[in-house]
Design a protein around this motif. Structure first.
Motif, short mmCIF file in Angstrom:
data_model
loop_
_atom_site.label_atom_id
_atom_site.label_comp_id
_atom_site.label_asym_id
_atom_site.label_seq_id
_atom_site.Cartn_x
_atom_site.Cartn_y
_atom_site.Cartn_z
N PRO A 111 27.80 39.30 32.83
CA PRO A 111 26.15 39.95 32.12
C PRO A 111 26.29 40.88 30.92
O PRO A 111 25.59 40.76 29.75
N THR A 112 27.74 40.98 30.11
CA THR A 112 27.59 41.51 28.90
C THR A 112 27.93 41.23 27.68
O THR A 112 27.44 41.43 26.80
N LYS A 113 28.19 40.22 28.36
CA LYS A 113 28.26 38.63 27.16
C LYS A 113 27.44 37.84 26.92
O LYS A 113 27.45 37.10 27.68
N THR A 114 26.85 37.17 25.83
CA THR A 114 26.35 35.59 25.59
C THR A 114 26.76 35.49 24.54
O THR A 114 27.47 36.01 23.17
N TYR A 115 26.96 33.83 24.14
CA TYR A 115 26.79 32.75 23.20
C TYR A 115 26.05 32.15 23.64
O TYR A 115 26.60 30.86 24.31
N ILE A 161 30.79 40.52 22.31
CA ILE A 161 31.86 40.03 21.79
C ILE A 161 32.41 40.65 21.18
O ILE A 161 32.09 40.49 19.78
N ASP A 162 33.59 41.03 21.09
CA ASP A 162 34.56 41.44 20.02
C ASP A 162 35.25 40.10 18.51
O ASP A 162 36.05 39.11 19.75
N MET A 163 34.89 40.30 17.74
CA MET A 163 34.88 38.72 16.57
C MET A 163 35.81 39.08 16.34
O MET A 163 36.75 38.11 15.32
N ASN A 164 37.15 40.27 16.48
CA ASN A 164 38.37 40.68 16.15
C ASN A 164 39.73 39.69 17.39
O ASN A 164 40.78 39.30 16.49
N SER A 165 38.70 39.15 18.03
CA SER A 165 40.24 39.00 19.36
C SER A 165 39.45 38.40 19.78
O SER A 165 39.38 37.85 20.65
#
Length: 244
Positions: A111-115, A161-165
């Motif tokens: 539940p911690t990530k959303t796209y 979401i970590d946009m660098n990885s």
């Protein structure tokens, strides 16, 4: 998926040829009805490589026009066209792996990530209308035909979401605008209609849209081999007669 396309196209052509053939020997009619429709979409996207998804809900609504040309024995034949605003897209499913009390791995939703990518289209379906039942009263019907659509807006929501990885799949999607704004495919479904003498027609319908086009480029040099919509629609329609 590619093998399905000739079958769907052949079915559509067969439906198109059946109506004119029946019209030559059926009981001629000239019933023109117009009205409004509205409902909900349950959206997903067919990606290759595959992306796990939750069902994304959107709304749809617009105008409907229908022409009944004849009655052939018990079958009422006609054509219907619509002009709708429709919300589509997809909601990516993120999963996490943990251990249960017995030490076994358990996969669950993270539940911690959303796209989420939301896409709004102007839809124009051209449908054959085949109905069975009483002229005034309850009818059961099926719809089938081609649909074209035009993308008018899009938006995305990214959280946690970590946009660098990012993975290769995420790099091909996140922040990448839709490349093909023209969409086309096959729509079909059925439902129930209550036809009244003075109050018009009240319709409940379930429909599925299968896109034959891809909204991302899918050449050999591109990441995706397929990126196409699949939409289940539940809608209500109200029609009144302009010509009986």
């Amino acid at each position: 998926m590619i093998k399905i396309k000739p079958f769907l196209i052949a079915t559509l052509l067969l439906t198109g040829f059946t109506l004119p053939a029946a019209a030559q020997i059926g009981e001629a009619r000239s019933n023109l009805s117009v009205g409004i429709n509205g409902g909900v979409n349950l959206n997903s996207v067919s990606f290759t490589p595959t992306i796990k998804q939750n069902s994304l809900m959107g709304i749809t609504g617009g105008l409907t026009a229908r022409y009944i040309s004849e009655k052939y024995f018990a079958m009422i034949c006609g054509a219907q066209v619509e002009l709708n605003v429709s919300q589509r897209g997809w909601d990516q499913l993120f999963e996490t792996i943990s251990l249960d009390a017995n030490g076994y791995e358990v996969t669950s939703k993270d539940p911690t990530k959303t796209y989420t990518r939301k896409m709004t289209y102007i839809d124009i379906p051209f449908l054959a209308h085949l109905a069975f039942g009483r002229d005034r009263g309850l009818q059961f019907f099926v719809h089938a035909g081609p649909q074209i659509s035009f993308l008018i807006s899009e938006s995305e929501t990214i959280k946690g979401i970590d946009m660098n990885s990012l993975s290769d799949t995420q790099k091909a999607l996140y922040g990448v605008k839709i490349q093909n704004k023209f969409d086309y495919g096959i729509a079909g479904g059925g439902g129930v209609e209550l036809r009244t003498k003075k109050a018009g027609s009240f319709i409940v319908e379930g429909r599925y849209y299968f896109a034959l086009s891809d909204f991302y480029s899918t050449t050999k040099k591109d990441y995706f081999a397929r990126a196409a919509h699949g939409t289940i629609t539940i809608k209500l329609t109200y029609l009144f007669d302009l010509k009986k």
